[in-house]
Design a protein around this motif. Structure first.
Motif, short mmCIF file in Angstrom:
data_model
loop_
_atom_site.label_atom_id
_atom_site.label_comp_id
_atom_site.label_asym_id
_atom_site.label_seq_id
_atom_site.Cartn_x
_atom_site.Cartn_y
_atom_site.Cartn_z
N GLU A 1 -18.25 58.77 96.59
CA GLU A 1 -19.18 58.40 96.47
C GLU A 1 -19.94 57.93 95.05
N GLN A 2 -19.83 57.25 94.39
CA GLN A 2 -20.27 56.27 93.09
C GLN A 2 -19.75 57.23 92.16
N HIS A 3 -19.80 58.75 91.73
CA HIS A 3 -19.49 59.99 90.84
C HIS A 3 -18.78 60.73 92.00
N PRO A 4 -17.64 60.35 92.01
CA PRO A 4 -16.69 61.43 93.30
C PRO A 4 -17.07 63.04 92.17
N VAL A 5 -17.20 63.01 91.03
CA VAL A 5 -16.79 64.41 90.72
C VAL A 5 -18.25 65.12 89.83
N PRO A 6 -18.45 65.73 90.80
CA PRO A 6 -19.99 66.14 89.78
C PRO A 6 -20.01 66.72 88.30
N ALA B 1 -24.92 58.83 83.45
CA ALA B 1 -24.65 59.29 84.92
C ALA B 1 -24.31 59.75 85.35
N GLY B 2 -24.53 59.83 86.48
CA GLY B 2 -23.57 61.13 87.80
C GLY B 2 -24.02 61.85 88.14
N GLY C 1 -29.37 56.23 88.26
CA GLY C 1 -27.76 56.45 87.71
C GLY C 1 -27.82 57.62 88.26
N ILE C 2 -28.40 58.99 88.83
CA ILE C 2 -28.07 60.10 88.38
C ILE C 2 -28.39 60.43 90.55
N ASP C 3 -26.79 60.49 91.04
CA ASP C 3 -26.93 61.28 92.41
C ASP C 3 -27.40 62.42 92.67
#
Length: 379
Positions: free
Chosen positions: A183-188, A313-314, A43-45
């Motif tokens: 991306e899955q989480h577009p805002v870092p 997640a993020g 869940g963390i990219d």
């Protein structure tokens, strides 16, 4: 410092120089954003912004371009003037590139400990090197030489934060957000950068505020540097008698371009762990990276560990600052590491285990120092 522009000839030369720099920018593509697979952090990219792919091989290419445009538009450079910079290597390589692009001589003032590979790269770009024993005399010596040659001292440590257009113009922050859109989480959740001048961290911090993003900015600091302590104390008089062993980052004094108010957290990383992370990351990427990238990776681990602890997640984005090819005789030499007290086999194994398991090794977690939001979260 040269006087303000006078006459049509000076103006014509400046405009032509600016066009050359902008044309060079148009010929360049953006740097790649590399995802690093870490099964231990579901869940963390994690992403690495690969700044080694710039024409001069490092993050400092962006800074050098900004400094030259800033100096040209301010009337500080004129035809035939000598450009002087105080630099341990990467900034000097990039400034030598732009000096040659606009037809100006370039002189780098640097410590004698600078790697032979970086010296060769400066000379390849047409620059000359002037060596000093005392790292703290680098500033005064650069100004003295600029005065002697009737030239201009670029002074990256003062102007880095103001020369870059932090609102837009494809600065590194805007580039990251554009590349993250699908991306899955577009805002870092976190943007992480080590601090040399502090200019990149200032750009990241200003941009996320300007765009009203929830992203936090973390600055990574080296062992022999005052930035971390300045962040905590705001004491502008902090001073060390020796320079950083991690080339390109960390400073023995507080620099004007380091802006603690735009930083949400800091991580201070012992040098041996930076080098260990550099070696482990190089093995995972299949190519060598520099030690400052290792510093960034350790700080990213601190941020990801905090997210994992909170069940968040993020995405996390940090920088691959430069190639390890410049450090074949230092960070990638076992003899050099042993002589420098940076032999790191045990630490590298701990970094690998931390990345794979998602649980930071106890000896690593005990080694770093945190300040700001991370320190509060870990209290």
């Amino acid at each position: 410092m040269p006087s303000a522009l006078s006459g049509g000839r000076d103006r014509s030369w400046v405009l032509a120089a600016i066009r050359r720099i902008e044309a060079d920018f148009q010929r360049s593509s953006d740097t790649h954003l590399i995802p690093l697979q870490l099964p231990g952090f579901p869940g963390i990219d994690l992403y690495l912004k690969d700044e080694s792919s710039h024409p001069t091989g490092s993050l400092k290419h962006r800074l050098a371009r900004s400094l030259f445009l800033y100096a040209l538009c301010n009337g500080w450079l004129r035809e035939g003037s000598t450009v002087v910079e105080a630099s341990s290597g990467s900034t000097a390589i990039s400034e030598a590139y732009f000096a040659r692009l606009v037809g100006l001589p370039f002189l780098a003032v640097m410590p004698e400990s600078t790697s032979p590979e970086k010296i060769a790269a400066i000379e390849f770009q047409g620059g000359r090197c002037h060596f000093i024993d005392d790292p703290m005399s680098i500033y005064g010596e650069a100004q003295r030489l600029a005065d002697k040659f009737d030239g201009h001292y670029m002074d990256q440590f003062t102007y880095a934060e103001r020369a870059t257009d932090w609102r837009a113009n494809n600065n590194i922050a805007e580039s990251i957000f554009q590349q993250m859109r699908l991306e899955q989480h577009p805002v870092p959740t976190w943007l992480i950068s080590s601090a040399g001048t502090g200019g990149t961290v200032a750009t990241l911090g200003r941009y996320v505020r300007y765009c009203a993003q929830p992203t936090r900015v973390c600055a990574a600091d080296a062992e022999l540097s005052v930035f971390f302590d300045h962040y905590r104390s705001r004491d502008p008089e902090l001073y060390l008698n020796e320079g950083s062993r991690i080339e390109g980052i960390g400073r023995p004094r507080v620099e004007a371009s380091f802006l603690p108010a735009v930083i949400d957290s800091m991580v201070k990383v012992p040098d041996v762990w930076s080098v260990a992370a550099m070696h482990e990351l190089s093995a995972r990427l299949g190519r060598r990276v520099g030690a400052s990238t290792g510093t960034n990776l350790i700080a990213a681990l601190a941020c990801m560990a905090d997210m994992r602890e909170r069940g968040a997640a993020g995405s996390v984005v940090t920088l691959l600052c430069d190639s390890g090819q410049r450090y074949a005789r230092s960070y990638y030499s076992e003899d050099w590491l042993k002589k420098s007290g940076l032999s790191c086999h045990g630490q590298r194994a701990a970094v690998a285990a931390s990345l794979d398991s998602g649980r930071v090794a106890a000896e690593l977690a005990a080694s770093w120092q945190t300040a700001g939001e991370l320190a509060v979260a870990q209290a």
